[in-house]
Design a protein around this motif. Structure first.
Motif, mmCIF file in Angstrom:
data_model
loop_
_atom_site.group_PDB
_atom_site.id
_atom_site.type_symbol
_atom_site.label_atom_id
_atom_site.label_comp_id
_atom_site.label_asym_id
_atom_site.label_seq_id
_atom_site.Cartn_x
_atom_site.Cartn_y
_atom_site.Cartn_z
ATOM 1 N N GLU A 183 0.805 -1.216 0.000
ATOM 2 C CA GLU A 183 0.000 0.000 0.000
ATOM 3 C C GLU A 183 0.840 1.268 0.000
ATOM 4 O OE1 GLU A 183 -3.889 -0.564 2.377
ATOM 5 O OE2 GLU A 183 -2.422 -1.785 3.463
ATOM 6 N N TYR A 184 2.164 1.123 0.062
ATOM 7 C CA TYR A 184 3.041 2.294 0.038
ATOM 8 C C TYR A 184 3.174 2.895 -1.361
ATOM 9 C CZ TYR A 184 4.745 0.894 4.713
ATOM 10 O OH TYR A 184 4.850 0.560 6.037
ATOM 11 N N THR A 185 2.862 2.094 -2.382
ATOM 12 C CA THR A 185 3.054 2.552 -3.755
ATOM 13 C C THR A 185 1.769 2.404 -4.556
ATOM 14 O OG1 THR A 185 3.854 0.363 -4.385
ATOM 15 C CG2 THR A 185 5.511 2.008 -3.768
ATOM 16 N N ASP A 186 1.719 3.107 -5.682
ATOM 17 C CA ASP A 186 0.524 3.140 -6.519
ATOM 18 C C ASP A 186 0.786 2.389 -7.818
ATOM 19 O OD1 ASP A 186 -1.768 3.734 -7.936
ATOM 20 O OD2 ASP A 186 -1.115 5.759 -8.465
ATOM 21 N N PRO A 187 0.162 1.224 -8.001
ATOM 22 C CA PRO A 187 0.390 0.480 -9.244
ATOM 23 C C PRO A 187 -0.129 1.203 -10.479
ATOM 24 C CG PRO A 187 -1.379 -0.521 -7.963
ATOM 25 C CD PRO A 187 -0.760 0.514 -7.086
ATOM 26 N N ASN A 188 -1.001 2.194 -10.298
ATOM 27 C CA ASN A 188 -1.516 2.968 -11.436
ATOM 28 C C ASN A 188 -0.627 4.156 -11.792
ATOM 29 O OD1 ASN A 188 -3.734 1.406 -11.973
ATOM 30 N ND2 ASN A 188 -5.172 2.668 -10.839
ATOM 31 N N ASN A 189 0.308 4.474 -10.902
ATOM 32 C CA ASN A 189 1.214 5.605 -11.139
ATOM 33 C C ASN A 189 0.460 6.892 -11.464
ATOM 34 O OD1 ASN A 189 3.802 6.758 -11.254
ATOM 35 N ND2 ASN A 189 3.884 6.533 -13.488
ATOM 36 N N GLY A 190 -0.642 7.124 -10.722
ATOM 37 C CA GLY A 190 -1.391 8.368 -10.884
ATOM 38 C C GLY A 190 -2.246 8.445 -12.116
ATOM 39 N N GLN A 191 -2.500 7.308 -12.763
ATOM 40 C CA GLN A 191 -3.327 7.286 -13.967
ATOM 41 C C GLN A 191 -4.743 6.802 -13.624
ATOM 42 O OE1 GLN A 191 -2.196 8.508 -16.995
ATOM 43 N NE2 GLN A 191 -0.570 9.130 -15.559
ATOM 44 N N PRO A 192 -5.746 7.151 -14.444
ATOM 45 C CA PRO A 192 -7.116 6.702 -14.171
ATOM 46 C C PRO A 192 -7.279 5.206 -14.394
ATOM 47 C CG PRO A 192 -7.027 7.866 -16.261
ATOM 48 C CD PRO A 192 -5.673 8.037 -15.616
ATOM 49 N N TRP A 193 -8.387 4.680 -13.939
ATOM 50 C CA TRP A 193 -8.730 3.264 -14.053
ATOM 51 C C TRP A 193 -8.691 2.810 -15.519
ATOM 52 C CZ3 TRP A 193 -13.988 1.133 -11.751
ATOM 53 C CH2 TRP A 193 -14.046 -0.250 -11.911
ATOM 54 N N GLY A 194 -9.236 3.643 -16.404
ATOM 55 C CA GLY A 194 -9.265 3.326 -17.828
ATOM 56 C C GLY A 194 -9.120 4.600 -18.639
ATOM 57 N N SER A 195 -9.229 4.466 -19.947
ATOM 58 C CA SER A 195 -9.087 5.622 -20.832
ATOM 59 C C SER A 195 -10.436 6.332 -20.976
ATOM 60 C CB SER A 195 -8.601 5.185 -22.213
ATOM 61 O OG SER A 195 -7.340 4.552 -22.117
ATOM 62 N N PRO A 196 -10.491 7.630 -20.694
ATOM 63 C CA PRO A 196 -11.762 8.361 -20.826
ATOM 64 C C PRO A 196 -12.265 8.370 -22.265
ATOM 65 C CG PRO A 196 -10.141 9.619 -19.559
ATOM 66 C CD PRO A 196 -9.405 8.472 -20.180
ATOM 67 N N ALA A 197 -13.587 8.395 -22.413
ATOM 68 C CA ALA A 197 -14.189 8.499 -23.735
ATOM 69 C C ALA A 197 -13.818 9.833 -24.366
ATOM 70 C CB ALA A 197 -15.711 8.364 -23.630
ATOM 71 N N SER A 198 -13.812 9.880 -25.669
ATOM 72 C CA SER A 198 -13.448 11.095 -26.386
ATOM 73 C C SER A 198 -14.352 12.254 -25.979
ATOM 74 C CB SER A 198 -13.561 10.857 -27.889
ATOM 75 O OG SER A 198 -13.286 12.037 -28.611
ATOM 76 N N GLY A 199 -13.732 13.359 -25.605
ATOM 77 C CA GLY A 199 -14.485 14.559 -25.230
ATOM 78 C C GLY A 199 -14.934 14.613 -23.792
ATOM 79 N N TYR A 200 -14.734 13.525 -23.035
ATOM 80 C CA TYR A 200 -15.199 13.495 -21.648
ATOM 81 C C TYR A 200 -14.099 13.977 -20.707
ATOM 82 C CZ TYR A 200 -16.226 11.535 -17.032
ATOM 83 O OH TYR A 200 -16.423 11.369 -15.684
#
Length: 724
Positions: A382-399
Motif C-alpha cells: 500500500e506504500y506505492t501506486d500500481p496505477n502511477n497516478g493514472q485513471p482506471w481506464g481511458s476516458p471516452a473522447s471529449g469526456y
C-alpha cells in the motif's frame, strides 16, 4: 357552473418545472434540479433525517447511489423505520434553483456549489457517503468533523481500490482516508485541499486521525459471504440478525486505534476469499482476520461513524441515470435482495448512528468493549501506486470528469436530459405554471396557474391558492361574482384541498401577491392518461392512470399502457414496499388491472418512466372475482396465504391509519381482525373516521389478501357492501 376538464391545458402545466426557484422554461442544468425526498407516514415518523450525499460522487460510472435509483431499496427501508430521507447535492450559493459543480482545484473558483458545509448538513442525524470519488477540501473535512462532534453519525460506503468510476484517479478508499495512494507531486494539491500524497504511515491521514481506522487499498472477492460476524454483545447490538455478507470486489479496513474503532464483520478462518480478477496488485494481502474488518464502527467523542468496504450488498437493480462518460445505460447489482445482502446490517447501522449516546470511546468501561487492532494496518504493497497516478481506464473522447459540460445527456450533473437540446429561457404566456412560478412573474403577466385551495380570503370574495409541491408558497385569487358559489371555500367548503387551474393576470390583492381578472377556473383532472403523462417534463410530480401490461426488469417495475390506446406505454419503477402487490412477476393477478399512480416523471430502463412512486391504487381489476362458495369469516381469511382473492364479511370495529383503512372483526372471535385498505374513492362512504356511525355494522369486502401496515389485511379492494 359546469366543471370542464381541459386536458390539453393540464398537459401544458406539466411541461413547466415546478421546482422552487426554477425558470419558467428549461435551460441548461435545470432538467434535474428537483432534489428527491422520501418521507414516512405521519403515524410512523421518528423525527430523524438521513442525508445521502451526491455532492462528491456516488453516481459515476455504473454507480447510481441515489435514493430514487439504485439505493432506493435502502432508502425505502429507512422510511419504513420512520426516517425522512433526503438527497444532498450541495449549497445553492447564487439562489438560481440549481446546484452546479465547478472544478475548484486549479483556480480556487468560488462558483463550485457541490460542496459540504456544516450549516447545510446540520439538520441531518446521519450522513451517508457512498463511493465518494472527489477529494474533500480542508473546510469540508472540518464540516464533517463538526457534524460528528455535534453528536451525529456518518456512514462511509467504499469499494475496492481503483474503483475510479469517473476516471479522475480517485476512488472512495483514497478520498475517505484523506490521501491518494500515489506519492506523485500532483497530489500535493495545496490551497483549499492541502497535501494528499500517500504518507506511507497507517497513523496518518484524515480518517485514522479522527476515527482510528483506515480503508485498505486491496480488492477482494468473496461472493459466498464474509462470515466472521462478531457477536452482537460486542458490537453495540448492530450485528443482531446479521448473516454472512457478500463481497463482490471490495476493500477491508484496518483498525489502528481499538479505543476508537472496532470491527463488525471479518473473514472467518473457514472463509477462502480471493483477489478480484482486475486487482492491480495482489488484491488480498493477509487473508482471515488479519486482512481487517469488512464492516466496522467508530466512536470518537460525541458522534459516531460506520464503514463498509463494498456497495454491492446494499445496492439494488434500479439505476436512474445514464453514465456520464459515454451515455450508456447503467447496470447495477440486486444486492439488497441477494442472499448475502447487507440490508439488516445497513439498517442497524443507521439506527445506531442516529441514536446519540454520551460515552466517548470504546475504552472497556460501561460495557463498551474495545476493538481489536489489525496486526499490520498498512501493508507494504500500500506504500506505492500500481496505477502511477493514472485513471482506471481511458476516458471516452471529449469526456472530462472535472467539466460537467462534457457529461452525456441524462447523466447526473449533465447540462441536459431527455432530448433537451434547444432550451428556450423565455416564459410563454398561457403555459400553466405553479404558484411559486406565478409569484415570480411580473405584474400584468397572463397566467394559467395550478394550485390547491387552502382557505377563503376576504370572506366570499377570494381564495388562497397553495403550491402543490411547496405548501409555504401561496397566492391570493380574487374571484369574479359568477365564480364564488363554486370556488369560494366559505360558500362551498367541499372545494377546500381541491386542485384547481386558474386563468387570470398576475396582480396584487389585499396588499399581497395575487391573481385578478380571472376568466376561467377548472377542477384539475385527478389523473393523466399514459399518453398525457408521456408529454410531461422530467421532474414533474404527476398522477396518471393506465392498465398493467407486463412486468419489467424482473420484480422491480411494470409497464403501464394507455387505457384507450395500448400502443402508448410508460415504465413504472416500483418501490420496495410496492413489489409484492404490484409487480406482475410476483403477483400475476395484477395484470390488466387499472391503476392510479402518483410519482415523478423520469426515465427508467432508457425509456419514458415514472419514479419515486408514493402511492398506487387499483381502480378496477378483473382478477378479484367473488368467491363462489360464499362469504369467508375474518378467521378464515387469516388462515389463507397472501395474494389470494377473497370475499370476507365481518364487523367494522375501528378506523386504521386515519381515513385510509378500517379494522374488520370476526363475528365470533373478537381477537381476530383484518385491516382493510380503502381506495380514495371508497373513503367518504366507508372510513369510520369520516363516518363514525359505521362502527359496529357488518361489511362485506372483496379484495386480495395481503398485509397492510405490517398487519394481515386486504388490499386491492374492488367492492364494499354494508350488510346491515
Amino acid at each position: 357552473m359546469k366543471f370542464i376538464y381541459r386536458n390539453s391545458a393540464f398537459a401544458l402545466l406539466l411541461g413547466a418545472s415546478i421546482a422552487s426557484g426554477s425558470a419558467f422554461a428549461a435551460d441548461p442544468y435545470s432538467w434535474d434540479n428537483v432534489t428527491p425526498v422520501k418521507q414516512p407516514a405521519i403515524s410512523n415518523n421518528n423525527g430523524k433525517t438521513v442525508y445521502f450525499d451526491v455532492s462528491h460522487g456516488g453516481v459515476e460510472g455504473n454507480a447510481d447511489w441515489v435514493i430514487d435509483g439504485a439505493f432506493s431499496d435502502f432508502a425505502d427501508a429507512l422510511v419504513q423505520q420512520g426516517y425522512t430521507v433526503k438527497e444532498y447535492r450541495g449549497v445553492d450559493l447564487n439562489n438560481d434553483g440549481r446546484i452546479r459543480f465547478f472544478d475548484d482545484r486549479i483556480n480556487g473558483t468560488t462558483q463550485n456549489e457541490a460542496i459540504i458545509t456544516y450549516n447545510a448538513i446540520k439538520e441531518a442525524d446521519v450522513l451517508v457517503l457512498a463511493e465518494t470519488n472527489r477529494p474533500f477540501t480542508l473546510s469540508e473535512q472540518a464540516a464533517l468533523e463538526q457534524f460528528v462532534a455535534s453528536g451525529k453519525g456518518i456512514f462511509f460506503i467504499a469499494d475496492h481500490y481503483d474503483a475510479d468510476r469517473n476516471l479522475n484517479t480517485w476512488d472512495a478508499t483514497e478520498v475517505f482516508n484523506g490521501y491518494n495512494r500515489s506519492d506523485l507531486s500532483k497530489y500535493n494539491i495545496g490551497g483549499a485541499y492541502g497535501d494528499w500524497r500517500n504518507p506511507k504511515n497507517a497513523n496518518e491521514g484524515w480518517l485514522v486521525e479522527n476515527f482510528g481506522i483506515r480503508f485498505r487499498f486491496n480488492a477482494v472477492d468473496y461472493k459466498q459471504g464474509v462470515s466472521g460476524v462478531v457477536a452482537s454483545n460486542k458490537t453495540e447490538g448492530i450485528t443482531q440478525g446479521v448473516k454472512p455478507i457478500l463481497m463482490a470486489a471490495g476493500a477491508t479496513l484496518a483498525v489502528v486505534d481499538p479505543t476508537k474503532a472496532k470491527g463488525l464483520v471479518y473473514f472467518a478462518s473457514s472463509d477462502n476469499p480471493v483477489k478480484w480478477n482486475h486487482a492491480k496488485d495482489q488484491g488480498l494481502y493477509f487473508g482471515g482476520a488479519a486482512e481487517g474488518p469488512y464492516a466496522a464502527i467508530a466512536k470518537s467523542g460525541a458522534g459516531k461513524a460506520a464503514f463498509i468496504g463494498d456497495s454491492s450488498p446494499i445496492e439494488d437493480a434500479t439505476p436512474k441515470y445514464r453514465r456520464q462518460d459515454n451515455g450508456n445505460t447503467k447496470k447495477t447489482y440486486p444486492g439488497w435482495t441477494d442472499s448475502g445482502n447487507a440490508a439488516v446490517l445497513a439498517v442497524n447501522i443507521i439506527n445506531w448512528l442516529a441514536t446519540p449516546e454520551s460515552y466517548q470511546y470504546f475504552d472497556g468501561t460501561n460495557g463498551r468493549i474495545s476493538g481489536v487492532a489489525t496486526p499490520t494496518p498498512m501493508a507494504v504493497q500500500e506504500y506505492t501506486d500500481p496505477n502511477n497516478g493514472q485513471p482506471w481506464g481511458s476516458p471516452a473522447s471529449g469526456y472530462n470528469s472535472w467539466n460537467t459540460d462534457t457529461y452525456k445527456n441524462n447523466s447526473f450533473n449533465a447540462p441536459f436530459g431527455d432530448g433537451q437540446t434547444n432550451p428556450d429561457p423565455d416564459p410563454t404566456p398561457g403555459n400553466t405554471v405553479s404558484v411559486t412560478q406565478a409569484l415570480a412573474a411580473s405584474q400584468g403577466t397572463p397566467l394559467v396557474v395550478i394550485g390547491k385551495v387552502t382557505a377563503a380570503v376576504n370572506g366570499i370574495y377570494g381564495l388562497d391558492l397553495t403550491d402543490l409541491n411547496n405548501p409555504a408558497s401561496h397566492i391570493y385569487v380574487k374571484l369574479e361574482s359568477a365564480q364564488r358559489n363554486n370556488f369560494n371555500p366559505q360558500l362551498n367548503p367541499s372545494i377546500l384541498n381541491q386542485n384547481i387551474i386558474v386563468t387570470g393576470k398576475r396582480n396584487s390583492y389585499l396588499g399581497a401577491p395575487g391573481i385578478r381578472y380571472v376568466s376561467d377556473i377548472q377542477i384539475a383532472p385527478t389523473a393523466l392518461s399514459v399518453t398525457q403523462a408521456l408529454a410531461t417534463a422530467q421532474g414533474e410530480t404527476i398522477e396518471l392512470t393506465g392498465r398493467v401490461k407486463s412486468a419489467l426488469n424482473d420484480i422491480y417495475a411494470l409497464v403501464l399502457e394507455d387505457i384507450n390506446d395500448a400502443s402508448f406505454t410508460i415504465n413504472v419503477k416500483l418501490e420496495q414496499s410496492q413489489r409484492n402487490e404490484f409487480s406482475p412477476a410476483l403477483n400475476p393477478s395484477i395484470l390488466d388491472a387499472q391503476l392510479i399512480i402518483k410519482g415523478v416523471r423520469d426515465n427508467y430502463m432508457s425509456a419514458p418512466g415514472v419514479r419515486q412512486v408514493n402511492s398506487i391504487e387499483v381502480v378496477s381489476s378483473d382478477t378479484t372475482q367473488p368467491n363462489p362458495s360464499g362469504d369467508l369469516s375474518v378467521s378464515d381469511v387469516l388462515a389463507l396465504n397472501n395474494g389470494q382473492p377473497v370475499v370476507v364479511a365481518g364487523i367494522i370495529t375501528s378506523a386504521i391509519n386515519g381515513q385510509y383503512a378500517l379494522a374488520l372483526g370476526d363475528d365470533n372471535n373478537g381477537s381476530a381482525t383484518l385491516y382493510i385498505k380503502l381506495g380514495s374513492s371508497q373513503r367518504d362512504a366507508f372510513s369510520p373516521q369520516l363516518n363514525p356511525n359505521l362502527l359496529g355494522k357488518r361489511l362485506r369486502v372483496e379484495g386480495i389478501k395481503n398485509n397492510y401496515m405490517s398487519h394481515a389485511g386486504l388490499l386491492n379492494v374492488t367492492k364494499l357492501t354494508l350488510l346491515d
